[in-house]
Structure formats: C-alpha cells, structure tokens
Design an enzyme around this catalytic site. Structure first.
Site, PDB file in Angstrom:
ATOM      1  N   ASP A  77     -23.983  21.254  29.360  1.00  0.00           N
ATOM      2  CA  ASP A  77     -25.290  21.117  28.709  1.00  0.00           C
ATOM      3  C   ASP A  77     -25.297  20.115  27.570  1.00  0.00           C
ATOM      4  OD1 ASP A  77     -23.775  23.083  27.064  1.00  0.00           O
ATOM      5  OD2 ASP A  77     -25.637  23.104  25.897  1.00  0.00           O
ATOM      6  N   ASP A  80     -20.041  20.170  24.779  1.00  0.00           N
ATOM      7  CA  ASP A  80     -18.955  21.088  25.108  1.00  0.00           C
ATOM      8  C   ASP A  80     -18.780  21.149  26.623  1.00  0.00           C
ATOM      9  OD1 ASP A  80     -21.155  22.546  25.929  1.00  0.00           O
ATOM     10  OD2 ASP A  80     -21.108  23.900  24.210  1.00  0.00           O
ATOM     11  N   TYR A 229     -27.668  30.330  23.353  1.00  0.00           N
ATOM     12  CA  TYR A 229     -28.982  30.174  23.975  1.00  0.00           C
ATOM     13  C   TYR A 229     -29.669  31.532  24.096  1.00  0.00           C
ATOM     14  CZ  TYR A 229     -27.744  25.351  24.984  1.00  0.00           C
ATOM     15  OH  TYR A 229     -27.396  24.031  24.860  1.00  0.00           O
ATOM     16  N   GLU A 474     -24.869  15.699  18.187  1.00  0.00           N
ATOM     17  CA  GLU A 474     -24.580  16.226  19.525  1.00  0.00           C
ATOM     18  C   GLU A 474     -25.750  15.954  20.462  1.00  0.00           C
ATOM     19  OE1 GLU A 474     -22.673  20.156  21.693  1.00  0.00           O
ATOM     20  OE2 GLU A 474     -23.746  20.424  19.801  1.00  0.00           O
TER      21      GLU A 474
END
Length: 635
Positions: A77, A80, A229, A474
């Site tokens: 996603d 990571d 999430y 990120e």
C-alpha cells in the site's frame, strides 16, 4: 512553538509575494504516465515480462501458503511491505472509476493499456483472496512486525500471516469495498475481456451479499489492522458504495432500490462530509447517486436521490469555499485536513470535483451553493489548481510527484526505493541492517519511485524532505489512484461527449497481458475433477439449462466446486413464470428464490424476455446437482 511563531510572522510577506509568482504550464500527459508507473513499483508477487520498473523483482512468493490459499500478488500500500485489503480495494475502485470516466482520454495518450494492467493486477489478487462466497482475505503481513524492519520486499523476513473475514468474523466495510472494486473493474473490462468482466461481476455479487448479510467492522475481526487502517466511518458507507457500483455495473434494479430504501438509515442522505478517502465513502456514494438522478434513472426514488445530490453538492461547495462549512486550506491554496499524508484527501476531492463538473455540464445545470449558483467550470478550475499545486505551483516550488519537474522529494519513506536494488546487489539486507545502512542515510534514495505522490506539506505549505518524516514523505497507492482520472481529463480535454451517457471503455491499443502471479505449489489432492454435463431434460426445449464448473478449492481436506448454471429462454415469447427442480444439491445456492420444493425467479426478475438468460450459482463438494425445468409459462 518558536517555529510556529516564525511561520505566522512570515505570512504577510508571503501574501505580498504571492502575486509575483508565476508558473509554467504542466505536462499532464507526462504526469499521468508517471503516476501509472508508480503502481508497477508497488507490485507484490511474480513480476511480468513487461515490468517497466526494473529495480524491482519478485517478492511475497509464499503469501497465503501457510493458510492453504494462494495470495501471491496484489499491491503493497505504501512504503512498507504489508498488503492491506481495504486501501488496496479503494485504490482499485478509484483507478477503475478514472478509466470509466476518462478512458477515452487515456486511450488517446496511449496510457489506457497501462492503466488497465494496473487495475487487473489488483483484481487478479482479489479473485484469489475471495476463495469462497463468504470468505475474504483482507491482510497479508503484520504492520507491527513489518514496521520494525527496513527491508526490500524481495528480502522480507517478517511475518506473512494471512488474515480473513468470514461469517463468524465479519468485515462488511472490507467486503463492501472489494465488491465495489470488482464491480467497477467489471465495467473497465466489459469490452476488451468479457469473460473476465463477467467473473469480476460474479465476485462482486457474492461479496456484496456477504457484506450485507454478515455485518460487522472488519478491524474488529482483523484486529492487527486497527493501528494502521481502522474503519472509523463504519461499514454503512461501504455497503451503499458497493450497491452504487453494482447498479452501475449491472443495471440491476435491486441495487438501485437498495440505495433508495437505505439512503436515510445508512447515512447516505444524512452525512454532510468534507472528506473522501479509503475510509469515508459517503461523498463518492452521493456523487454516483447524483449521477443516476441526473441520468433520469431514479424513478420512484427521486426524492431520496435528490437528498444524495444535495449532500454531494455540500462537499463540492465546501471545497470551493462557498458552503456553510468549508474545508481548511493552506496559505498556498491546498486543501488541508491533517499532517499525515494530507495529499490523499487532495487527490480524491479533486477527482470528485472533476467528474461532478462534467456531470453538471452534461445535464446543463449549475452547482447550488449557499452563496448561490456556481458555474460548473469552477469545480474543474478548483481541481486543476490542486493538481497544479501538487506538480509544483506552490510556495516552495516543489513537485510532490517523485520524478516530475526539477525539484521533487529525494529521501522518501519507502523501503524498496531507499535500498539498493537486489538486481544491482543481491546481498541479503537484514531487518536491522536496513535501518542502520539505508534508513539512517542522509543521501537521496538509491532508486527513483517515479510517479509516487508523497504525503505532502503541512498547514503552512512547509515540507521536510527526510526519510524519517513518514507523515510527509511516505507515498501511498490511494494517493495516486484518484489522480489518474484528473490528469487524463486535464491532458485530453472533455472531448465534447455527454458524461451521463452509458459508459463504453475503449479497448486498449495493445492487449492487457499481465499474467496472474505464479500459484503457490501445494500437494495435489486425489479428489477427481467432476465431469460436467449439461442438464439433458430441457436442452432441446424452449427453456435450456446449461451448467459448468467455474472454480474449485480445497478446505479442511475436502474439495469444493462452484457451479454456474445458465437458464435461457430460447422461445420467441416472454417467460412469465418458471419452476426449476433441483436435486442432489448439498450446499448453498444464490440467484433463485426457493418456493416449496422448487426454485423460481429471483426477487429482481419478473419475467425473462425472448433470448435472455439468467444465472444462478451454487457450491458443494461433489458432481453437479440435477437441474431440470418442472414447469413454465410463456406468453
């Protein structure tokens, strides 16, 4: 506090200088190409021969094996190496919506094939992750252990446990979003790959039924997702979102009625939102339902759908600063919601503003805000201003798309990008060795993550290009996905066609050939593949019944088969009523209504026109059931 005081003291100077700033026009076509390229860098699994991001290699090849299921593939996603199902599904939904609305522009720029490949990489994985109607795998890997390591995906030594939702541990938000993704993608492939489109729609039907029947928040079942999430908005928005996409994909009245019946109770007509994201789907639902209303499809639900439309316009007006509760913006004009990955909200809002602007143009309407009627062109101008900011028209003159422009982030928070490619140096990078050697380095990332949209600046347009500054540096797939449609629209123009007409996604100039990732090798089972024979009783009559096996899998030592049965009215008259006799059925069945000892039309079908077919599916662990026509009425 001292830093904040300095920033506030500089604001008057900023506003004095702002009029003198001038920016060159942007190459939206180039930005579109780069934005699609980013998804290739996020691929997990066996990379195809046409992989363009050459510094990546195969990874996650054992995913799902410990659970007896093949979960190789899909997307990481962000920076990571975890595969989180909810943001991945939202990513695929938004990529598909971008293609549905602006596929013609993508085709003219030569990017449609790449965009469709990006969608298919996700949907191929979702098919694997949905091995049974009421089972969906929603995460591979554990963020808690993964975030303790700084490794290339190709070197992963972290836990790759697979987490699922099922009737005992439901996840309506996860299953609903995945149903939306499959339904939206089925539209994308309807013309170029009808068989694949049909398969996606079948999965969408099953996932919606699963989400609606067994209700619950997915992060209560997959608790390891809570830190990363968490579904704050709950699951009602995803159920409405999935119903809207299933109606768009199937034109099935059941899903339109679902939106009409449940709009008030599930919040579709009540929530006034200023956020559209992987978690909060209400503005997306409201915009889609507004489209149905403007297309004249609402029927008896028009009063309810008008309320959806009003809430959609609340969102649009708030973005323009012309509503009763407007979104916050930075001094440079960027939508600002939070410091951590703020650009995700910017790209999603820009997409909704773009499509709604085109819906209004097609219907000859203006936007209705508290300040009065607003020309639809202002929505597109707003979206363009946000995209231009991302591409470099901002106080820092920084492009927040990696690889676009002359000044973009160099030290982004991304494991694979920061560590030397395994192809350049195959030496193993350990968990802590990656932190010591690569994460702590002050040098630019070794590999350029072309097209990635990073988290972006803070509330004062400030940005620190540091690898440890994950809140700002990120990237994430769901940052890029909505941007595809906006960039295609800005690059290719409107084209003069009616955005409210039925969607026809053009076929790409070259076929989409992304192969399914290599299957996980498991011990062969001895259960014979059943021999499929069509039902002989009615094949030659006016009502034909044909069966085929579409999938098989092993669970608990038993082999299960999913059968698809097509009933076709071969006569020249309408089939007014139908009773099917089904024996030797030892599992669940979907798509028919049980009436006594026989089965009749499903609730959403009153009659079957000449030449038309209906499909039902069932699952059990043996050869096909015996299906025959007990009686029927033609008129």
């Amino acid at each position: 506090m001292e830093r904040l005081t300095q920033l506030i003291s500089m604001l008057p100077l900023f506003f004095l200088l702002l009029p003198s700033l001038s920016f060159a026009g942007h190459d939206y076509g180039q930005a579109l190409s780069k934005s699609i390229m980013f998804f290739e860098a996020q691929r997990s699994g066996v990379l195809p021969h046409n992989q363009r991001v050459s510094w990546r290699s195969h990874s996650g090849l054992q995913d799902g094996k410990a659970s007896g299921v093949d979960l190789v593939g899909g997307y990481y996603d962000a920076g990571d190496n975890v595969k989180f199902g909810l943001p991945m599904a939202f990513t695929v939904t938004m990529m598909s919506w971008s293609i549905i609305e602006y596929g013609k522009q993508m085709a003219s720029s030569g990017e449609l094939g790449h965009a469709m490949e990006a969608v298919k990489w996700g949907t191929d994985y979702f098919i694997k992750a949905h091995p049974e109607p009421n089972v969906l795998y929603g995460e591979v890997g554990d963020g808690n252990t993964d975030h303790k390591c700084w490794q290339r995906p190709e070197d992963m030594t972290t836990d790759r446990h697979a987490y699922k939702v099922d009737p005992s541990n439901p996840g309506s938000d996860l299953a609903g979003e995945t149903a939306a993704a499959m339904a939206a993608a089925s539209i994308v492939f309807r013309r170029s790959n009808p068989a694949y489109s049909h398969e996606l729609l079948r999965h969408a039907y099953e996932l919606f039924d699963f989400a609606d029947k067994y209700r619950g928040k997915y992060d209560s079942s997959i608790t390891v997702a809570q830190k990363y999430y968490r579904s704050i908005s709950g699951y009602n928005d995803e159920l409405l979102w999935a119903a809207a996409w299933l109606y768009q994909a199937s034109n099935n009245q059941y899903y339109l009625d679902y939106l009409g019946r449940n709009g008030d109770s599930m919040g579709g007509t009540g929530w006034q939102m200023t956020e559209f994201s992987w978690d909060v789907k209400y503005p997306g639902v409201q915009t889609l339902v507004a489209k149905f209303l403007l297309q004249g499809k609402a029927g008896a639900h028009a009063p309810v759908f008008e309320k959806y439309l009003q809430k959609s316009e609340y969102f649009m007006c708030s973005c323009l600063g012309k509503g009763s509760h407007n979104v916050q913006k930075t001094p440079g004009g960027l939508i600002y919601r939070q410091r951590w990955n703020n650009l995700q909200f910017v790209t999603s809002a820009s997409f909704l503003a773009t499509v709604y602007s085109d819906y209004l143009v097609s219907s000859g309407r203006n936007l209705r805000c508290d300040s009065g009627n607003v020309p639809s062109s202002e929505l597109l101008s707003f979206a363009k201003s946000q995209v231009d900011y991302i591409l470099g028209d901002n106080p820092r003159a920084t492009s927040y798309m990696v690889g676009y422009g002359n000044n973009f982030p160099q030290r982004i928070h991304h494991r694979g990008s920061s560590i030397v490619s395994i192809k350049a140096n195959p030496s193993f990078v350990s968990c802590f060795g990656g932190y010591n050697t690569w994460f702590s380095s002050k040098r630019s990332n070794t590999n350029q993550l072309t097209g990635a949209i990073v988290g972006g600046p803070d509330a004062y347009d400030d940005f620190a290009d540091e690898r440890k500054n994950y809140e700002q540096t990120e990237p994430a797939t769901y940052n890029n996905a909505p941007l595809l449609g906006v960039l295609a629209r800005l690059s290719g123009g409107h084209g003069g066609y009616n955005q409210l007409l039925p969607v026809v996604v053009p076929a790409p100039t070259r076929p989409v050939v992304v192969p399914a990732p290599r299957p996980v090798v498991t011990k062969p089972h001895l259960s014979p593949k059943p021999r499929i024979t069509p039902s002989p009783a009615s094949k030659s009559g006016p009502i034909s019944v044909e069966q085929k096996m579409t999938k098989s899998w092993v669970a608990g030592g038993r082999t299960y088969y999913r059968y698809s049965t097509i009933v076709t009215n071969k006569s020249t008259k309408n089939l007014k009523s139908l009773n099917l006799s089904i024996s030797k059925l030892y599992g669940p069945l979907w798509g028919l209504t049980k009436s006594g000892d026989s089965y009749t039309f499903p609730a959403w079908i009153n009659a079957l026109s000449a030449g038309k077919s209906l499909e039902f599916v069932y699952i059990h662990s043996t050869t096909p059931a015996d299906v025959s026509v007990a009686n029927y009425l033609l008129a």
